[in-house]
Design a protein around this motif. Sequence first.
Motif, short mmCIF file in Angstrom:
data_model
loop_
_atom_site.label_atom_id
_atom_site.label_comp_id
_atom_site.label_asym_id
_atom_site.label_seq_id
_atom_site.Cartn_x
_atom_site.Cartn_y
_atom_site.Cartn_z
N UNK A 188 -2.73 12.23 -1.70
CA UNK A 188 -2.58 12.57 -3.12
C UNK A 188 -2.01 11.41 -3.92
N UNK A 189 -2.12 11.52 -5.24
CA UNK A 189 -1.71 10.44 -6.14
C UNK A 189 -0.26 10.00 -5.94
N UNK A 190 0.67 10.93 -5.76
CA UNK A 190 2.07 10.54 -5.63
C UNK A 190 2.30 9.70 -4.37
N UNK A 191 1.66 10.08 -3.28
CA UNK A 191 1.79 9.31 -2.03
C UNK A 191 1.08 7.95 -2.16
N UNK A 192 -0.06 7.94 -2.82
CA UNK A 192 -0.82 6.71 -3.06
C UNK A 192 0.05 5.70 -3.81
N UNK A 193 0.71 6.16 -4.87
CA UNK A 193 1.57 5.27 -5.66
C UNK A 193 2.77 4.79 -4.87
N UNK A 194 3.37 5.67 -4.07
CA UNK A 194 4.51 5.25 -3.23
C UNK A 194 4.08 4.17 -2.24
N UNK A 195 2.95 4.37 -1.60
CA UNK A 195 2.45 3.36 -0.66
C UNK A 195 2.19 2.04 -1.36
N UNK A 196 1.63 2.10 -2.58
CA UNK A 196 1.33 0.87 -3.31
C UNK A 196 2.59 0.09 -3.64
N UNK A 197 3.68 0.79 -3.86
CA UNK A 197 4.95 0.15 -4.23
C UNK A 197 5.78 -0.28 -3.01
N UNK A 198 5.63 0.42 -1.89
CA UNK A 198 6.55 0.23 -0.77
C UNK A 198 5.91 -0.33 0.50
N UNK A 199 4.67 -0.76 0.44
CA UNK A 199 3.99 -1.24 1.64
C UNK A 199 3.75 -2.74 1.54
N UNK A 200 4.11 -3.43 2.61
CA UNK A 200 3.89 -4.88 2.67
C UNK A 200 2.40 -5.13 2.94
N UNK A 201 1.86 -6.19 2.38
CA UNK A 201 0.46 -6.58 2.57
C UNK A 201 -0.51 -5.47 2.19
N UNK A 202 -0.26 -4.84 1.05
CA UNK A 202 -1.14 -3.77 0.57
C UNK A 202 -2.12 -4.34 -0.46
N UNK A 203 -3.34 -3.81 -0.41
CA UNK A 203 -4.38 -4.20 -1.37
C UNK A 203 -4.87 -2.93 -2.07
N UNK A 204 -4.79 -2.94 -3.39
CA UNK A 204 -5.37 -1.86 -4.18
C UNK A 204 -6.83 -2.24 -4.43
N UNK A 205 -7.73 -1.43 -3.93
CA UNK A 205 -9.16 -1.73 -4.04
C UNK A 205 -9.86 -0.67 -4.88
#
Length: 110
Positions: free
Chosen positions: A19-36
Amino acid sequence: MSFFQSLFGTAEKKYQDIPADEFLKLSENTKDVVLLDVRTPAEFAGGKLKGAINIDIFARDFQSKIAKLDKDKTYLVYCRSGNRSGQACNTMAGLGFTKLYNLAGGVISM
């Protein structure tokens, strides 16, 4: 096992719908993340998530562009409704990507 599964087998999904809330948390708190963002360039130009890259799933060179990405990174994939991004995640999983997350419901769910 259902009758359908016995006839066609079960395809294990190799990405997670989140879900959107988890998606946003991962985008802010994950190292080496790519938003595609896999929408069209016109959709992307109309508004995107901060820091996202755009690779249009409908482009002829989609698979070759995806194949050049770093398979060790975490990919948060999105589109308008979650359908195209789910397809993109399937393609990426087939190419050996393992850290794949699809925005359930797409950007319209945010």
